[in-house]
Enzyme design. Structure first.
Site, PDB file in Angstrom:
ATOM      1  N   HIS A  45    -104.503 -73.486  -1.449  1.00 25.24           N
ATOM      2  CA  HIS A  45    -103.057 -73.458  -1.278  1.00 25.24           C
ATOM      3  C   HIS A  45    -102.503 -72.059  -1.540  1.00 25.24           C
ATOM      4  O   HIS A  45    -101.635 -71.574  -0.804  1.00 25.24           O
ATOM      5  CB  HIS A  45    -102.396 -74.469  -2.222  1.00 25.24           C
ATOM      6  CG  HIS A  45    -102.314 -75.851  -1.654  1.00 25.24           C
ATOM      7  ND1 HIS A  45    -103.417 -76.653  -1.502  1.00 25.24           N
ATOM      8  CD2 HIS A  45    -101.244 -76.559  -1.189  1.00 25.24           C
ATOM      9  CE1 HIS A  45    -103.036 -77.809  -0.981  1.00 25.24           C
ATOM     10  NE2 HIS A  45    -101.734 -77.766  -0.771  1.00 25.24           N
ATOM     11  N   LYS A 110    -103.388 -87.101  -6.991  1.00 29.94           N
ATOM     12  CA  LYS A 110    -103.440 -87.963  -8.178  1.00 29.94           C
ATOM     13  C   LYS A 110    -102.217 -87.690  -9.040  1.00 29.94           C
ATOM     14  O   LYS A 110    -101.814 -86.543  -9.213  1.00 29.94           O
ATOM     15  CB  LYS A 110    -104.722 -87.688  -8.970  1.00 29.94           C
ATOM     16  CG  LYS A 110    -104.882 -88.530 -10.232  1.00 29.94           C
ATOM     17  CD  LYS A 110    -106.217 -88.257 -10.900  1.00 29.94           C
ATOM     18  CE  LYS A 110    -106.309 -86.843 -11.459  1.00 29.94           C
ATOM     19  NZ  LYS A 110    -107.571 -86.618 -12.217  1.00 29.94           N
TER      20      LYS A 110
END
Length: 212
Positions: A45, A110
């Site tokens: 990212h 998550k």
């Protein structure tokens, strides 16, 4: 249409997703993800946003796609992948808005997302879905193929194109800004048994966390 409603109420999705598709996904929905997703974690990212800052194109067309926050472990001989469980989604918060601006529609990870990311999901008509933490070995059973497409030097954190077959997730944050975790806790919060410092009116708590 990339959303199929199954007889048991679950929803099967396959990218690319449109705004219309995303609006069909609501908090609490159990979703089966099929087809192509892109695996990317923290390091990937960071590099993608650095590429955008330099005016470069990303390694894949992100519009309408689903990104899974995973760095699979090395596969054993004869297996498609090693363990493929999700990593904590909030670690990607600083980079997520830039990708949503480019049309990213689905995110899998998550844990929960903060108010800022929930606002971004609403603004860009996108959805965040949670995968089962600690279920990496089971998740790997739904991976039919994978290949590294960028940043090979990052090893397990390289960007991968993965082909999934009914990977199970549930919708935590939908395109209306709602939060499944906040909604779920409301009927069960027992302020009368909590210390004074922790007694927060349920509606106030839910409001601050995207529910209510």
């Amino acid at each position: 249409m990339s959303v199929e409603v199954l007889d048991d109420g679950r929803k099967r999705i396959e990218a690319p997703l449109s705004d219309e598709d995303v609006r069909l996904l609501e908090i609490g929905d159990v979703v089966l993800v099929r087809g192509t997703v892109y695996a990317a974690r923290d390091a990937a990212h960071k590099r993608m946003v650095e590429m955008l800052d330099r005016g470069e194109h990303l390694p894949f067309d992100i519009a309408g796609q689903i990104v899974y926050y995973v760095g699979p472990t090395p596969e054993r001989p004869g297996n498609v992948t090693g363990s493929a469980g999700p990593t904590t989604a909030s670690r990607m918060d600083r980079w997520t808005p830039r990708l949503l601006e480019l049309g990213l529609k689905g995110i899998m990870g998550k844990g929960g997302r903060g108010p800022a990311i929930r606002d971004e999901l609403k603004a860009h008509t996108a959805v965040y879905m949670a995968a089962l933490g600690g279920g990496g070995a089971l998740a790997a059973l739904t991976v039919r193929a994978q290949e590294v497409i960028a940043f090979e030097d990052l090893a397990t954190e390289a960007i991968r194109r993965m082909e999934l077959d009914d990977f199970p997730v549930w919708v935590v944050n939908d395109s209306e800004g709602r939060d499944f975790y906040a909604e779920t806790i409301k009927p069960w919060r027992k302020n009368d048994v909590l210390p004074d410092a922790l007694r927060i009116p349920t509606d106030e708590w839910a409001g601050k966390n995207g529910g209510g």
